[in-house]
Design a protein around this motif. Structure first.
Motif, PDB file in Angstrom:
ATOM      1  N   SER B 154       0.877  -1.332   0.145  1.00 60.12           N
ATOM      2  CA  SER B 154      -0.236   0.035   0.042  1.00 60.12           C
ATOM      3  C   SER B 154       0.853   1.368  -0.030  1.00 60.12           C
ATOM      4  O   SER B 154       0.196   2.400  -0.285  1.00 60.12           O
ATOM      5  N   PHE B 155       2.234   1.228   0.432  1.00 56.73           N
ATOM      6  CA  PHE B 155       2.942   2.379   0.268  1.00 56.73           C
ATOM      7  C   PHE B 155       3.960   2.512  -0.714  1.00 56.73           C
ATOM      8  O   PHE B 155       4.635   3.275  -1.040  1.00 56.73           O
ATOM      9  N   LYS B 156       3.979   1.039  -1.672  1.00 54.58           N
ATOM     10  CA  LYS B 156       4.915   1.148  -2.643  1.00 54.58           C
ATOM     11  C   LYS B 156       4.026   1.279  -3.977  1.00 54.58           C
ATOM     12  O   LYS B 156       4.725   1.776  -4.939  1.00 54.58           O
ATOM     13  N   THR B 157       2.838   1.162  -4.036  1.00 51.33           N
ATOM     14  CA  THR B 157       2.063   1.200  -5.375  1.00 51.33           C
ATOM     15  C   THR B 157       1.987   2.568  -5.770  1.00 51.33           C
ATOM     16  O   THR B 157       2.017   3.477  -5.011  1.00 51.33           O
ATOM     17  N   GLY B 158       2.172   2.896  -6.965  1.00 50.26           N
ATOM     18  CA  GLY B 158       2.046   4.023  -7.665  1.00 50.26           C
ATOM     19  C   GLY B 158       0.494   4.659  -7.934  1.00 50.26           C
ATOM     20  O   GLY B 158       0.548   5.923  -8.313  1.00 50.26           O
ATOM     21  N   THR B 159      -0.465   3.950  -7.300  1.00 47.26           N
ATOM     22  CA  THR B 159      -1.867   4.403  -7.512  1.00 47.26           C
ATOM     23  C   THR B 159      -2.108   5.365  -6.714  1.00 47.26           C
ATOM     24  O   THR B 159      -1.631   5.731  -5.669  1.00 47.26           O
ATOM     25  N   ASN B 160      -3.450   5.878  -6.724  1.00 50.24           N
ATOM     26  CA  ASN B 160      -4.056   6.863  -5.958  1.00 50.24           C
ATOM     27  C   ASN B 160      -4.243   6.422  -4.547  1.00 50.24           C
ATOM     28  O   ASN B 160      -5.420   6.290  -4.160  1.00 50.24           O
ATOM     29  N   MET B 161      -3.457   5.935  -3.607  1.00 48.73           N
ATOM     30  CA  MET B 161      -3.584   5.377  -2.353  1.00 48.73           C
ATOM     31  C   MET B 161      -3.804   6.516  -1.516  1.00 48.73           C
ATOM     32  O   MET B 161      -4.958   6.445  -0.727  1.00 48.73           O
ATOM     33  N   LEU B 162      -3.441   7.716  -1.744  1.00 51.45           N
ATOM     34  CA  LEU B 162      -3.346   8.828  -0.795  1.00 51.45           C
ATOM     35  C   LEU B 162      -4.958   9.475  -0.393  1.00 51.45           C
ATOM     36  O   LEU B 162      -5.563   9.309   0.632  1.00 51.45           O
ATOM     37  N   PRO B 163      -5.864   9.728  -1.574  1.00 51.61           N
ATOM     38  CA  PRO B 163      -7.088   9.937  -1.330  1.00 51.61           C
ATOM     39  C   PRO B 163      -8.018   8.947  -0.660  1.00 51.61           C
ATOM     40  O   PRO B 163      -8.715   9.245   0.113  1.00 51.61           O
ATOM     41  N   ALA B 164      -7.547   7.446  -1.289  1.00 47.37           N
ATOM     42  CA  ALA B 164      -8.405   6.648  -0.465  1.00 47.37           C
ATOM     43  C   ALA B 164      -8.077   6.491   1.071  1.00 47.37           C
ATOM     44  O   ALA B 164      -9.051   6.257   1.802  1.00 47.37           O
ATOM     45  N   VAL B 165      -6.690   6.624   1.277  1.00 48.25           N
ATOM     46  CA  VAL B 165      -6.617   6.235   2.918  1.00 48.25           C
ATOM     47  C   VAL B 165      -7.004   7.356   3.584  1.00 48.25           C
ATOM     48  O   VAL B 165      -7.513   7.274   4.709  1.00 48.25           O
ATOM     49  N   VAL B 166      -6.756   8.684   3.003  1.00 49.97           N
ATOM     50  CA  VAL B 166      -7.205   9.841   3.856  1.00 49.97           C
ATOM     51  C   VAL B 166      -8.781   9.730   3.876  1.00 49.97           C
ATOM     52  O   VAL B 166      -9.341  10.242   5.063  1.00 49.97           O
ATOM     53  N   VAL B 227       0.399   4.573   7.639  1.00 52.75           N
ATOM     54  CA  VAL B 227       0.774   4.166   6.160  1.00 52.75           C
ATOM     55  C   VAL B 227       0.907   5.626   5.249  1.00 52.75           C
ATOM     56  O   VAL B 227       1.689   5.578   4.606  1.00 52.75           O
ATOM     57  N   LEU B 228       0.238   6.744   5.921  1.00 56.14           N
ATOM     58  CA  LEU B 228       0.536   7.803   5.084  1.00 56.14           C
ATOM     59  C   LEU B 228       1.936   8.325   5.406  1.00 56.14           C
ATOM     60  O   LEU B 228       2.890   8.910   4.743  1.00 56.14           O
ATOM     61  N   GLY B 229       2.503   7.981   6.928  1.00 58.98           N
ATOM     62  CA  GLY B 229       3.742   8.350   7.322  1.00 58.98           C
ATOM     63  C   GLY B 229       4.754   7.558   6.417  1.00 58.98           C
ATOM     64  O   GLY B 229       5.572   8.041   6.223  1.00 58.98           O
ATOM     65  N   GLU B 230       4.226   6.439   5.948  1.00 53.80           N
ATOM     66  CA  GLU B 230       5.241   5.396   5.376  1.00 53.80           C
ATOM     67  C   GLU B 230       5.189   5.982   3.863  1.00 53.80           C
ATOM     68  O   GLU B 230       6.438   6.113   3.262  1.00 53.80           O
ATOM     69  N   ARG B 231       4.118   6.559   3.462  1.00 52.63           N
ATOM     70  CA  ARG B 231       4.236   7.103   1.987  1.00 52.63           C
ATOM     71  C   ARG B 231       4.990   8.312   1.932  1.00 52.63           C
ATOM     72  O   ARG B 231       5.527   8.621   0.958  1.00 52.63           O
ATOM     73  N   ILE B 232       4.644   9.179   2.756  1.00 54.50           N
ATOM     74  CA  ILE B 232       5.272  10.595   2.571  1.00 54.50           C
ATOM     75  C   ILE B 232       6.467  10.680   3.211  1.00 54.50           C
ATOM     76  O   ILE B 232       7.423  11.270   2.475  1.00 54.50           O
TER      77      ILE B 232
END
Lengths: 199, 536, 94
Positions: B154-166, B227-232
């Motif tokens: 979930s933090f490696k994929t390039g798709t729109n995870m941010l809006p979905a997770v938020v 997860v957001l922390g991981e991505r950002i």
């Protein structure tokens, strides 16, 4: 019936329930902490020595005092001492600001040493250090965020007391704001030994 | 029948506009009944999208190989289908719609404890759901992790995870605030004489649900923040390359998401417990046991999350503990089923649409519950883990449970909500088609799973073709049933016959006020002196 | 209008509790200086537990509130501990 006029106990209950959600929010992080500390006891031990115990202690005491001042402001408003109550709320907000300033310098020092999430230096140190500092920044950061929210809440309380929206027989909101502030204190009471005192 | 609560010549809540016009009389009103309907309409809107995505999946699976979409599109479809259905529909479904509409009425109050907060939760819900749906269209393509957002993907994929997770995080807030509101309402605003043990079952289940919403949702909140922390910030909590443990993510995720299943099913059980006594003309059997089992489910349900992770590599001790606890949580659910059946026993049953939904609910819930035991047992779980069997079981419980109860509740309380009756024969036709389609859709999944067809693939081996065709056709039948139901309800809300105050002969407070209720529900707060569901 | 008389906590009491909290903080810092090895964490958490009990009971005036509040807080704390315990069942026996 309680619906016709205001329900102080209901309002307090709402605040407590909200506090429970905050406890559970940090609870998730405490679980993470417990797991990674169990998996990397040595690294956590050594990484903890990087933290500045005196600053941590001072910040703990600052928060404890601020908790006492906000509790006293509730006492003051019940005794119809508006000025004293306002002064104590203001003192609490100022103490909160001092806490944040200390935190800023503490974080700044870590950044200067190249210790921050995702930094190359940190990655070289090993798993335990990455996780320790990851948790340190995440948890103290989230805590600092709650301090800022608490300051805003108490700022509103200050205005309300000043405008006499909150008075000696209608102070539940101030008490609720105080409860929130004590929560922030409560979490710090656990963060402090878990990060600073495991040397 | 019991005495009718005095009701003056008041305008109904639908006519009371508070001086606002058009859409504003809805989106600015703090009336719990209007807010309940706001949720109903928004949930129905998302439900249509969720169903459309589900149909696309079934069309893809109608034949082996690529039919209408490829692997990436299929991954995105099941992810967004899951996220929409779970976070936007089933979790808020019964509590936010019927809880809002009925809780204050059933406990004899004029509104919830914090009406403004209640409206605010709806706004948060809308904001969160828009974020989730936006993830479908924005930038890097729809999320493709499955609704579970498993790390590290979930933090490696390039798709729109941010809006979905938020979005999921924001929706959690809405859920928490609704739960908080209900808890204070139940504790503080019960009418005089309504002790906890005189409260109807639906508020009781809302009470259990509200505790779970309050105590479990923050855990997924913090997990999504991590997860957001991981991505950002690339922290490394769940990244094996940095020492993080992905299994810990699964723990944290399921600490919320398993209790979330009880957020979905408890109010459904509550609605069923309202419908069955009314249409059996009998006092509910074993009220005390139903209440205790509700609380037991809510409590034990908090400690069984690990049964989603039997093949993830947990320790033997943990596997054993979670399996035992899972079996324990089945007991109170079974108690409820026995109580419903015993309530019907020797009752004079009225075969109206709500009862049809309730009876079919018991049937599908039983299948869902028994397949759940197959999954809860360690040995069999390893065999069927991550197969279509799990998907089948899940839909039997969540769609068969919550969905059927939802439709039952819509029909049961429809006269109260709109003051009009729905068309009985169309409603029954819709139910029958829906039910047949439903069984054809999910039944084969159980079989396919036992035979070894994995879940979450757009393709399958040719030997699985037959049951898949049946399943896909079932989906189409079910959707046509759904459309009949939906059109019938929309039409009847405008043109149906005028409904009486108590068309079904129900015993609880909501049936003793006018249909639709007035703005403040009661002219005078009633005093309750008898047990609930009492037929004289 | 209030349903019951609200208990007012005196300044002396609040300041007294503050004094105790500060002493306990300094104590927990001092304890880490001594070599207690594995007991150090337990001691630190024990002191934190005592401190938070004071905050909950006096500052957050649970002691003077209706019983339901104390029951709720107790159950929530128990819940968090049980969840941590069950999670650790996995990691400690892996």
């Amino acid at each position: 019936m309680s619906q016709v006029h205001r329900d102080d106990i209901g309002s307090k209950m709402g605040m407590w329930l909200f506090i429970f959600t905050e406890l559970l929010l940090f609870g998730g992080l405490f679980i993470t902490y417990a797991v990674y500390r169990y998996l990397h006891p040595e690294a956590f031990h050594l990484a903890s020595q990087e933290l500045d115990v005196p600053i941590g202690t001072i910040n703990t005491i600052i928060l404890l005092i601020s908790s006492a001042t906000i509790a006293m402001s509730v006492t003051a408003i019940q005794q119809k001492k508006k000025k004293l109550s306002l002064g104590l709320i203001a003192a609490t907000i100022i103490l909160a600001a001092v806490f944040l300033v200390n935190k800023y310098f503490e974080w700044g020092a870590k950044f200067d040493h190249g210790i921050f999430p995702g930094s190359e230096y940190l990655d070289q140190l090993g798993y335990g250090d990455v996780l320790f500092f990851g948790l340190y920044f995440f948890m103290t950061g989230l805590h600092a965020f709650h301090i800022i929210i608490g300051m805003v809440v108490l700022g509103f309380m200050y205005v309300y007391v000043k405008n006499d929206r909150l008075t000696h027989d209608n102070f539940q909101l101030l008490e609720n704001g105080g409860l929130y502030w004590h929560l922030v204190d409560l979490i710090w009471i656990f963060l402090f030994p878990l990060f600073y005192l495991i040397a | 029948m019991s005495e009718t609560v005095k009701q003056g010549a008041h305008k109904s809540y639908l006519e009371e506009t508070g001086g606002r016009k058009g859409i504003f009389k809805w989106i600015l009103s703090t009336d719990h009944k209007r807010i309940g309907l706001l949720y109903l309409y928004s949930i129905m809107t998302w439900f249509v999208i969720g169903v459309a995505l589900g149909i696309m999946m079934k069309l893809e699976l109608i034949a082996p190989g690529k039919t209408i979409m490829g692997a990436q599109a299929y991954n995105a479809t099941f992810t967004v289908h899951g996220v929409i259905m779970i976070f936007l529909i089933v979790i808020p479904g019964l509590p936010a719609v019927f809880g809002n509409f009925l809780l204050p009425i059933q406990i004899g109050a004029k509104d919830v404890a914090f009406p403004k907060l209640n409206l605010f939760s709806w706004y948060i819900y809308v904001a969160g759901s828009i974020l989730v749906v936006a993830s479908l269209f924005a930038g890097g393509g729809p999320p493709d992790t499955g609704w579970t957002f498993y790390a590290p993907y979930s933090f490696k994929t390039g798709t729109n995870m941010l809006p979905a997770v938020v979005g999921a995080f924001v929706l959690g807030f809405s859920s928490i605030l609704t739960g908080l509101n209900f808890l204070v309402t139940i504790h503080r605003l019960r009418a005089p004489g309504m002790t906890f043990m005189k409260m109807p079952v639906f508020p009781w289940t809302l009470y259990g649900t509200a505790w779970i919403q309050l105590l479990a949702t923050p855990i997924v909140g913090i997990t999504l923040l991590m997860v957001l922390g991981e991505r950002i910030f690339n922290i490394g909590f769940f990244d094996p390359a940095k020492g993080g443990d992905p299994i810990l993510y699964q723990h944290l995720f399921w600490i919320y998401s398993h209790p979330a299943v009880y957020i979905m099913i408890l109010p459904a059980m509550g609605a069923i417990s309202e419908i069955i006594p009314t249409f059996s003309r009998k006092t509910i059997f074993g009220y005390r046991f139903i209440v205790i089992s509700t609380l037991a489910i809510a409590f034990v349900g908090y400690f069984v999350w690990g049964h989603h992770m039997f093949t993830s590599g947990m320790s033997g001790t943990a596997l054993f503990t979670f399996s035992i606890l899972t079996f324990i949580v089945a007991i109170p659910s079974a108690i409820k089923v026995f109580n419903w059946v015993a309530t019907m026993h020797q009752g004079s049953i009225l075969l109206k649409t709500p009862f049809m939904w309730a009876a079919s609910f018991i049937f599908v819930f039983l299948i869902g519950g028994l397949t759940g035991l197959v999954l809860g047992a360690l040995a069999t779980n390893v065999h069927v883990h991550d197969t279509a069997f799990v998907v089948g079981h899940f839909h039997f419980i969540v769609f068969g449970g919550t969905g059927f109860a939802f439709f039952g509740a819509v029909h049961y309380w429809f006269p109260k909500i709109y003051g009009r009756m729905y068309d009985e024969s169309w409603a029954k036709t819709g139910w029958l088609i829906f039910f047949i389609g439903y069984l054809a859709l999910y039944g084969p999944m159980l079989y396919l799973g036992i035979k070894g067809m994995p879940r979450r693939y757009f393709d399958y081996l040719p030997e699985y073709h037959g049951p898949n065709i049946l399943s896909s056709l079932g989906a189409l039948v079910m959707v046509s049933g759904f459309l009949i139901i939906l059109i019938n309800l929309i039409r009847s809300a405008r043109h149906g016959e005028k409904a009486e105050a108590n068309p079904w002969g129900g015993t609880n407070l909501e049936w003793q006020i006018s249909s639709p209720p007035s703005l403040e529900n009661f002219d005078e707060i009633p005093t309750i002196d008898k047990a609930t569901y009492k037929y004289d | 209008m209030a349903e019951e008389k609200h208990h007012i906590i005196s300044y002396q009491k609040l300041l007294g509790v503050l004094g105790i909290l500060i002493v306990l903080t300094l104590l927990s810092v001092a304890i880490t200086e001594i070599e207690l090895s594995r007991w150090a964490t337990i001691a630190a958490l024990l002191i934190a537990g005592i401190k938070s009990t004071f905050v909950l009971l006096i500052f957050m005036h649970l002691r003077f509130d209706q019983r339901i509040f104390r029951v709720m807080v107790g159950l929530i704390i128990a819940l968090v501990l049980v969840v941590i315990f069950i999670t650790m069942l996995d990691f400690m026996f892996r």
